[in-house]
Motif scaffolding. Structure first.
Motif, PDB file in Angstrom:
ATOM      1  N   LEU A  30       0.706  -1.283   0.061  1.00 59.69           N
ATOM      2  CA  LEU A  30       0.074  -0.077  -0.027  1.00 59.69           C
ATOM      3  C   LEU A  30       0.750   1.158   0.007  1.00 59.69           C
ATOM      4  O   LEU A  30       0.327   2.516   0.130  1.00 59.69           O
ATOM      5  N   LEU A  32       3.052   2.068   2.338  1.00 60.68           N
ATOM      6  CA  LEU A  32       2.873   2.637   3.721  1.00 60.68           C
ATOM      7  C   LEU A  32       4.093   2.355   4.591  1.00 60.68           C
ATOM      8  O   LEU A  32       4.165   2.417   5.628  1.00 60.68           O
ATOM      9  N   GLU A  35       5.995   4.467   7.671  1.00 63.29           N
ATOM     10  CA  GLU A  35       4.754   5.354   8.235  1.00 63.29           C
ATOM     11  C   GLU A  35       4.989   5.023   9.806  1.00 63.29           C
ATOM     12  O   GLU A  35       5.217   4.008  10.178  1.00 63.29           O
ATOM     13  N   ASP A  39      -0.020   6.963  12.641  1.00 62.18           N
ATOM     14  CA  ASP A  39      -0.505   7.195  11.097  1.00 62.18           C
ATOM     15  C   ASP A  39      -1.236   5.859  10.598  1.00 62.18           C
ATOM     16  O   ASP A  39      -2.110   5.914   9.986  1.00 62.18           O
ATOM     17  N   LEU A  40      -0.475   4.564  10.726  1.00 69.06           N
ATOM     18  CA  LEU A  40      -1.025   3.399  10.341  1.00 69.06           C
ATOM     19  C   LEU A  40      -2.351   3.123  10.993  1.00 69.06           C
ATOM     20  O   LEU A  40      -3.270   2.619  10.465  1.00 69.06           O
ATOM     21  N   LEU A  42      -4.563   5.262  12.299  1.00 67.29           N
ATOM     22  CA  LEU A  42      -5.553   5.970  11.538  1.00 67.29           C
ATOM     23  C   LEU A  42      -6.394   5.213  10.394  1.00 67.29           C
ATOM     24  O   LEU A  42      -7.414   5.169  10.361  1.00 67.29           O
ATOM     25  N   LEU A  43      -5.333   4.502   9.570  1.00 61.76           N
ATOM     26  CA  LEU A  43      -5.975   3.817   8.430  1.00 61.76           C
ATOM     27  C   LEU A  43      -6.293   2.461   8.810  1.00 61.76           C
ATOM     28  O   LEU A  43      -7.576   1.966   8.682  1.00 61.76           O
ATOM     29  N   ILE A  44      -5.978   1.804   9.778  1.00 62.56           N
ATOM     30  CA  ILE A  44      -6.505   0.419  10.340  1.00 62.56           C
ATOM     31  C   ILE A  44      -8.026   0.580  10.900  1.00 62.56           C
ATOM     32  O   ILE A  44      -8.778  -0.066  10.502  1.00 62.56           O
ATOM     33  N   GLU A  46      -9.928   3.243  10.184  1.00 60.18           N
ATOM     34  CA  GLU A  46     -10.682   3.845   8.987  1.00 60.18           C
ATOM     35  C   GLU A  46     -11.092   2.793   8.286  1.00 60.18           C
ATOM     36  O   GLU A  46     -12.420   2.721   7.701  1.00 60.18           O
ATOM     37  N   GLU A  47     -10.359   1.630   7.772  1.00 60.19           N
ATOM     38  CA  GLU A  47     -10.732   0.496   6.707  1.00 60.19           C
ATOM     39  C   GLU A  47     -11.124  -0.520   7.523  1.00 60.19           C
ATOM     40  O   GLU A  47     -11.314  -1.647   6.874  1.00 60.19           O
TER      41      GLU A  47
END
Length: 96
Positions: A30, A32, A35, A39-40, A42-44, A46-47
């Motif tokens: 991805l 990333l 990172e 920051d990871l 946030l994605l974890i 959110e997704e």
């Protein structure tokens, strides 16, 4: 389940999860890698990923701050040789 495999673990874990009917991706794929953990995170969240890592110390702290999440799986290894052995066993299992 939707798995996100951390950069500290081998990319072959993605295929292992996919062969068992799960959606999976790798941090490196991805774009990333490198990172920050937060920051990871946030994605974890959110997704809605279940995160797979061997960085238990840092991610347990981050997950403790979340009200709800899809989960954290920590793969604990003693050393780099253990990581290599795990990858070899996964690949052998896939080929059998």
């Amino acid at each position: 389940m939707r798995f996100l495999i951390d950069e500290c673990l081998h990319t072959s874990l993605v295929a292992v999860a996919q062969e068992r009917g799960h959606e999976a991706n790798h941090v490196n794929w991805l774009g990333l890698s490198g990172e920050t953990d937060w920051d990871l995170m946030l994605l974890i969240v959110e997704e809605d990923f279940t995160f797979v890592t061997n960085n238990a110390k840092d991610f347990r702290k981050l997950y403790a701050k979340e009200h709800a999440h899809a989960g954290l799986i920590t793969v604990l290894m003693k050393n780099r040789e253990s990581s290599s052995m795990l990858s070899s066993k996964i690949l052998a299992q896939r080929n059998s």
